[in-house]
Scaffold this motif. Structure first.
Motif, PDB file in Angstrom:
ATOM      1  N   ALA A 301       0.840  -1.195   0.000  1.00 57.57           N
ATOM      2  CA  ALA A 301       0.000   0.000   0.000  1.00 57.57           C
ATOM      3  C   ALA A 301       0.877   1.249   0.000  1.00 57.57           C
ATOM      4  N   ARG A 302       0.347   2.341  -0.551  1.00 59.04           N
ATOM      5  CA  ARG A 302       1.150   3.558  -0.655  1.00 59.04           C
ATOM      6  C   ARG A 302       0.621   4.722   0.174  1.00 59.04           C
ATOM      7  N   LEU A 303      -0.649   4.664   0.544  1.00 54.90           N
ATOM      8  CA  LEU A 303      -1.266   5.850   1.146  1.00 54.90           C
ATOM      9  C   LEU A 303      -1.176   5.899   2.658  1.00 54.90           C
ATOM     10  N   GLY A 304      -0.746   4.806   3.287  1.00 57.41           N
ATOM     11  CA  GLY A 304      -0.668   4.785   4.748  1.00 57.41           C
ATOM     12  C   GLY A 304      -2.006   5.140   5.356  1.00 57.41           C
ATOM     13  N   ASN A 305      -1.956   6.020   6.367  1.00 60.87           N
ATOM     14  CA  ASN A 305      -3.173   6.396   7.089  1.00 60.87           C
ATOM     15  C   ASN A 305      -4.183   7.176   6.263  1.00 60.87           C
TER      16      ASN A 305
END
Lengths: 320, 320
Positions: A301-305
């Motif tokens: 995943a790239r967007l984190g929170n």
């Protein structure tokens, strides 16, 4: 006038908010603590107040907004806009979330469950690269899934599509909180990794920092297991191998079933990065059918929170 | 004038045809043998001739038809209307099926793979009761799947969605023709049941007709195994139990992933009926997550051999 979206990511400790363009670019972000007192009855009023307060602050008007989208724990009735059974929010009775938020803000509102919404976020602006077929698996305290197929989020007949955490990977394995045995969540969530580590430490007799810390009664975390493994700790490496094996099996079978462009792995455990991904991939390759192996890719995943607020905001696009 | 659909179910031994109303009621059925000689080059011309001949026979005109839909083995390019790699048809090179059939009949044409099309049939007019979320699994010589979610057939990025036969159920199990180990197909297809029976017979030392016939070198079939099990043969009952266990595991995990209204079980092996269904259900209940267990039901297919032509015909509804 360019219109905006509001995304809300409701969790057990914080409520995250964002204002986005219709293209999914985050323009403002803020968060408030989740007040779960009094059966969680303050949560929805707090959301309304926080949105209204920030629109005042930014001198924005409700007519500028296409809508509000929200991701929430619990069981969601998307048509009625209600939530029930979100235990980390103390929501035991049905909550009329949509009605109250629409009345309180004057803005249209849509909601879905938190894993679905994070999946929408990663698909839209993250590792899913806006593909039509993207599966998202989040490895947190538990394991959740959000499956997008043919451009649409899958819900199933009772909203339980994407329960990847409860896919059985060990037929006579650990007992899960859901009542079944051998659920993926018991092995590859943050708590699962620790469970596996404790059990393997008991049987391990070699030299290992993980073994020493476990035997000392110290607090073991999933992060510690991965950090020690990266440093070459033999036991920690075996734990990571076992976790990766079961995760690779589950993701291989998910890919054999849906053949998405990508399976995006997010959540706290995925912070182990390529170290985890490479190991999971090894087993994934072993369990995925040939056509699937060459067309469905595992990604971090790239967007984190931010996945939650971004995906939540995308729900509001139905009002555009 | 009520318009009609034509459904074509292309198989390695016969090509089945049907004329249906737009509501899916079969009005005419016929079939011809599949001529796979000369690299299968007679197949498409034979389909064109058979359709034209029967429209003459029934004094029907091409303008009466919404379209023709077809289910086929092999890898389908739905946009181009081509098929490649259908080995039981001797189709090694790309076949321009859509172009040739549209040119030859003057009727619009759509195609999809055979398991998808059978799934559409059972969903539309069979056990799926026209639900929005129906999974179909066919237990034949191999195992195929057709998954309908949110009202749409799932294809995945490379058309390999629904490869339920290649879901891994035994990580170090039987080698599959696909190159992987432990695929469901190796245990619960007609050939898989026989494989399991032969292996279990070798280790079995008690009184059993199945054991006797196997040791005698007689031809064992999946039907024989189920018939003997129904008569109380101890070994046959154990074989059925093992097959049901692995099938229950795979279908439980399919349900945990998609949460359809029903999983419809078809194909030759499903002729064992409730005897099989009850045993699979026992294990399915064990492996399905609680919400899923109470909302996703296992069912036997109802349309038998007609599932293919009926589902194929439904493809033509896109032209309506």
């Amino acid at each position: 006038m360019e219109r905006k979206l509001i995304g809300v990511d409701l969790g057990g400790t914080t409520i995250k908010f964002a204002i986005l363009t219709e293209n999914g670019d985050v323009q403002q972000k803020w968060s408030v603590e989740t007040n779960i007192l009094d059966e969680g009855s303050h949560i929805v009023p707090d959301i309304v107040d926080s949105i209204n307060h920030h629109l005042d602050l930014y001198k924005m008007d409700k007519d500028q907004f296409v809508g509000i989208g929200m991701g929430t724990p619990g069981t969601v009735d998307r048509d009625k806009g209600t939530v029930i059974g979100a235990f980390n929010l103390n929501w035991k009775k049905t909550q009329n979330v949509k009605d109250e938020i629409e009345k309180g803000t004057g803005i249209k509102f849509a909601l879905d469950n938190d894993a679905n919404v994070a999946g929408l976020g990663e698909r839209w602006k993250g590792a899913g690269e806006n593909g039509n077929d993207v599966s998202f698996v989040t490895l947190g305290t538990g394991i959740g899934g959000g499956l997008i197929a043919g451009g649409e989020l899958l819900h199933g007949v009772a909203g339980a599509a994407g329960e990847i955490g409860h896919v059985t990977v060990e037929p006579d394995g650990y007992l899960c909180t859901c009542g079944k045995r051998g659920c993926l969540e018991q092995y590859a969530s943050a708590t699962g990794v620790v469970h596996v580590a404790r059990d393997m430490a008991e049987e391990f007799s070699g030299e290992s920092e993980l073994k020493t810390q476990t035997d000392d009664g110290q607090d073991i975390t999933s992060k510690l297991v991965f950090d020690l493994a990266k440093n070459g700790d033999v036991l920690a490496l075996r734990v990571v191998d076992r976790v990766s094996h079961l995760l690779g099996l589950a993701l291989g079978n998910l890919a054999n079933t849906l053949n998405p462009e990508s399976i995006v792995i997010g959540g706290g455990v995925s912070a182990a990065g390529d170290f985890l991904l490479d190991r999971v991939n090894k087993y994934y390759q072993q369990y995925a059918f040939s056509t699937v192996r060459s067309s469905t890719q595992l990604k971090l995943a790239r967007l984190g929170n931010d996945a939650g607020v971004i995906g939540a905001a995308s729900l509001a696009l139905v009002f555009a």
